[in-house]
Design an enzyme around this catalytic site. Structure first.
Site, PDB file in Angstrom:
ATOM      1  N   CYS A   3       0.810  -1.228   0.000  1.00  0.00           N
ATOM      2  CA  CYS A   3       0.000   0.000   0.000  1.00  0.00           C
ATOM      3  C   CYS A   3       0.837   1.268   0.000  1.00  0.00           C
ATOM      4  O   CYS A   3       0.295   2.373  -0.114  1.00  0.00           O
ATOM      5  CB  CYS A   3      -0.948  -0.012   1.192  1.00  0.00           C
ATOM      6  SG  CYS A   3      -1.902  -1.541   1.323  1.00  0.00           S
ATOM      7  N   HIS A  52      -2.972   7.949   5.706  1.00  0.00           N
ATOM      8  CA  HIS A  52      -3.210   6.656   5.063  1.00  0.00           C
ATOM      9  C   HIS A  52      -4.665   6.258   5.305  1.00  0.00           C
ATOM     10  O   HIS A  52      -5.338   5.796   4.395  1.00  0.00           O
ATOM     11  CB  HIS A  52      -2.240   5.609   5.629  1.00  0.00           C
ATOM     12  CG  HIS A  52      -2.237   4.327   4.883  1.00  0.00           C
ATOM     13  ND1 HIS A  52      -2.041   4.254   3.522  1.00  0.00           N
ATOM     14  CD2 HIS A  52      -2.431   3.036   5.301  1.00  0.00           C
ATOM     15  CE1 HIS A  52      -2.091   2.982   3.133  1.00  0.00           C
ATOM     16  NE2 HIS A  52      -2.339   2.233   4.191  1.00  0.00           N
ATOM     17  N   GLU A  93      -1.958   4.990  13.339  1.00  0.00           N
ATOM     18  CA  GLU A  93      -1.507   6.164  12.599  1.00  0.00           C
ATOM     19  C   GLU A  93      -1.730   7.429  13.425  1.00  0.00           C
ATOM     20  O   GLU A  93      -0.906   8.353  13.395  1.00  0.00           O
ATOM     21  CB  GLU A  93      -2.217   6.281  11.251  1.00  0.00           C
ATOM     22  CG  GLU A  93      -1.651   7.397  10.373  1.00  0.00           C
ATOM     23  CD  GLU A  93      -2.233   7.445   8.974  1.00  0.00           C
ATOM     24  OE1 GLU A  93      -1.697   8.206   8.144  1.00  0.00           O
ATOM     25  OE2 GLU A  93      -3.223   6.734   8.700  1.00  0.00           O
ATOM     26  N   LYS A 108      -9.488   8.096   1.220  1.00  0.00           N
ATOM     27  CA  LYS A 108     -10.089   6.762   1.111  1.00  0.00           C
ATOM     28  C   LYS A 108     -11.551   6.744   1.557  1.00  0.00           C
ATOM     29  O   LYS A 108     -12.271   5.784   1.281  1.00  0.00           O
ATOM     30  CB  LYS A 108      -9.275   5.746   1.911  1.00  0.00           C
ATOM     31  CG  LYS A 108      -7.872   5.499   1.347  1.00  0.00           C
ATOM     32  CD  LYS A 108      -7.094   4.502   2.192  1.00  0.00           C
ATOM     33  CE  LYS A 108      -5.702   4.246   1.630  1.00  0.00           C
ATOM     34  NZ  LYS A 108      -4.795   5.405   1.807  1.00  0.00           N
ATOM     35  N   HIS A 112      -9.606   2.018  -0.871  1.00  0.00           N
ATOM     36  CA  HIS A 112      -8.158   1.793  -0.827  1.00  0.00           C
ATOM     37  C   HIS A 112      -7.678   1.265  -2.169  1.00  0.00           C
ATOM     38  O   HIS A 112      -7.981   0.136  -2.551  1.00  0.00           O
ATOM     39  CB  HIS A 112      -7.841   0.793   0.278  1.00  0.00           C
ATOM     40  CG  HIS A 112      -6.389   0.749   0.659  1.00  0.00           C
ATOM     41  ND1 HIS A 112      -5.399   1.328  -0.108  1.00  0.00           N
ATOM     42  CD2 HIS A 112      -5.755   0.187   1.731  1.00  0.00           C
ATOM     43  CE1 HIS A 112      -4.229   1.119   0.466  1.00  0.00           C
ATOM     44  NE2 HIS A 112      -4.422   0.444   1.584  1.00  0.00           N
ATOM     45  N   PHE A 125       1.493  -3.252   4.041  1.00  0.00           N
ATOM     46  CA  PHE A 125       1.748  -4.572   4.611  1.00  0.00           C
ATOM     47  C   PHE A 125       3.237  -4.878   4.507  1.00  0.00           C
ATOM     48  O   PHE A 125       3.892  -4.554   3.510  1.00  0.00           O
ATOM     49  CB  PHE A 125       0.979  -5.651   3.843  1.00  0.00           C
ATOM     50  CG  PHE A 125      -0.482  -5.755   4.210  1.00  0.00           C
ATOM     51  CD1 PHE A 125      -1.047  -4.999   5.218  1.00  0.00           C
ATOM     52  CD2 PHE A 125      -1.307  -6.652   3.537  1.00  0.00           C
ATOM     53  CE1 PHE A 125      -2.376  -5.113   5.559  1.00  0.00           C
ATOM     54  CE2 PHE A 125      -2.648  -6.773   3.861  1.00  0.00           C
ATOM     55  CZ  PHE A 125      -3.194  -6.007   4.875  1.00  0.00           C
TER      56      PHE A 125
END
Length: 420
Positions: free
Chosen positions: A172, A311, A322, A343, A348, A406
């Protein structure tokens, strides 16, 4: 010729001169941005395949995309959807930048376009053919259709970019890392122009099933409540698809050809959580380091950054950790910052997320407008920052964009309004 041992004190300035986007809420930058300002969302029942047996029913698909509008049909047939998105967005970006490659040294123009996955659709189709008809019936172009670097390869071919051509794959964080590495390439003098960004199209049976088994996707069937970053009722992310491509250019090169300059890229920071293959570090230390590195790279004080495009995936862990990272990186100043998540409108986009969000930041800087985190109603105890329930207008000089992938990949990129 560049002298050996070039000092970083001599690093080049890098500006944004072109942008292109294929998104779930618009197939151009203008259409996308108009939808953002209207608070539109791209969430709807999946049409790519039958979801009867799937827990996840919604996605943010790209609508009304016809590859033939951006490339010839023969070329399109030799690309899977993720590559088509990349070439389409790159065409818009190159035209927007007004670059005539006949007037450029092609070996000084490069490409950094990443995809986190490549083509799951091609894998699914050819695996079925292998099982049903045997190895001799697997398509000859299966591998070049599938592999993730073919987005960069096809963009390079389409626009005759003969300089550095790379495919960053950091899940990502791919889009942000791709733009960041293009930024570094120009800073260091290895290119005058870099076409950079990310692309993804993983809304397929295997993609949806895999992320569902990981409990990463939201099972919510209400388009208004399926992707709600920082909300106490968030239940996972919604899969999106699309591409974001920008043209980065060395400042003096851009000025020499009279280019329109949208913004300046001033900082890029990375780190690794080195913690878990899917969960971010719980204290936010890794993401905080990436943000701190970007600010340090820009040579500014953290208090000068007043806006973050987070994010913000709408998963429990990401939004909480975050938030901790932002507090760790900026201390008490975090409470004075505006934080939102694109998002909340487009889901995403995996490898394309950071690139589309970078474009969002550029547009926000240009217009002095910060979009709301759509759907956000009520946060929870530890989520106590300003996540922009409403849009806001005003002057701000810097935008920081975060991408966390990830594997523990953290990337932050800092841009500012161009003032000459």
């Amino acid at each position: 010729m560049r002298q050996k041992g070039m000092s970083w004190m001599m690093k080049k300035r890098v500006v944004v001169t072109g942008m292109g986007a294929i998104t779930p809420i618009g197939n151009s930058v203008e259409a996308f941005w108009d939808s953002v300002k209207q608070g539109k969302t791209g969430f709807a029942p999946i049409t790519a395949f039958d979801t009867t047996d799937y827990k996840c029913k919604l996605a943010a698909e790209v609508k009304d995309f016809d590859a033939a509008e951006f490339m010839d049909k023969k070329a399109a047939r030799r690309m899977e959807r993720f590559s088509q998105f990349a070439v389409a967005a790159a065409r818009e970006a190159m035209e927007d930048a007004g670059i005539d490659m006949a007037k450029e040294d092609p070996y000084r123009a490069g490409c950094a376009v990443g995809s986190g996955i490549g083509s799951l659709q091609s894998m699914e189709k050819e695996h079925a053919r292998l099982m049903e008809k045997g190895p001799s019936r697997v398509a000859p172009l299966f591998v070049p259709l599938m592999i993730s670097n073919m987005a960069a390869g096809n963009v390079s071919i389409a626009f005759q970019l003969k300089g550095k051509s790379i495919n960053v794959v950091t899940a990502c964080a791919t889009g942000t890392n791709s733009i960041g590495e293009a930024f570094r390439t120009i800073q260091y003098g290895d290119a005058d122009i870099m076409v950079a960004g990310g692309t993804e199209s993983a809304i397929s049976p295997l993609g949806i099933a895999g992320f569902t088994s990981l409990t990463a996707l939201s099972p919510c069937e209400d388009p208004a409540r399926c992707s709600i970053p920082f909300d106490k009722d968030r239940s996972g992310f919604v899969m999106g698809e699309g591409a974001g491509i920008v043209v980065l250019e060395e400042l003096e090169h851009a000025k020499a050809r009279g280019a329109r300059i949208y913004a300046e890229v001033v900082g890029y920071g990375c780190s690794s959580d080195a913690y878990h293959i899917t969960s971010p570090a719980e204290d936010g230390a890794g993401a905080a380091a990436a943000m701190g590195n970007a600010v340090k790279d820009a040579g500014i004080d953290g208090t000068e950054v007043t806006y973050i495009n987070a994010h913000g995936t709408s998963t429990h862990h990401n939004d909480l950790f975050e938030t901790r990272a932002i507090k760790l990186a900026f201390g008490e100043h975090a409470r004075d910052m505006k934080i939102n998540s694109t998002k909340s409108m487009i889901g995403h986009l995996l490898g394309a997320a950071g690139a589309v969000e970078f474009i969002t930041c550029v547009k926000e800087l240009q217009e002095g407008y910060i979009h709301p985190t759509v759907g956000l109603r009520e946060t929870e105890e530890e989520l106590d920052l300003d996540y922009c329930r409403e849009s806001c207008s005003g002057s701000f000089s810097y935008a920081l964009s975060n991408s966390l992938g990830f594997g523990g990949h953290n990337a932050s990129i800092l841009i500012r309004s161009y003032t000459g």
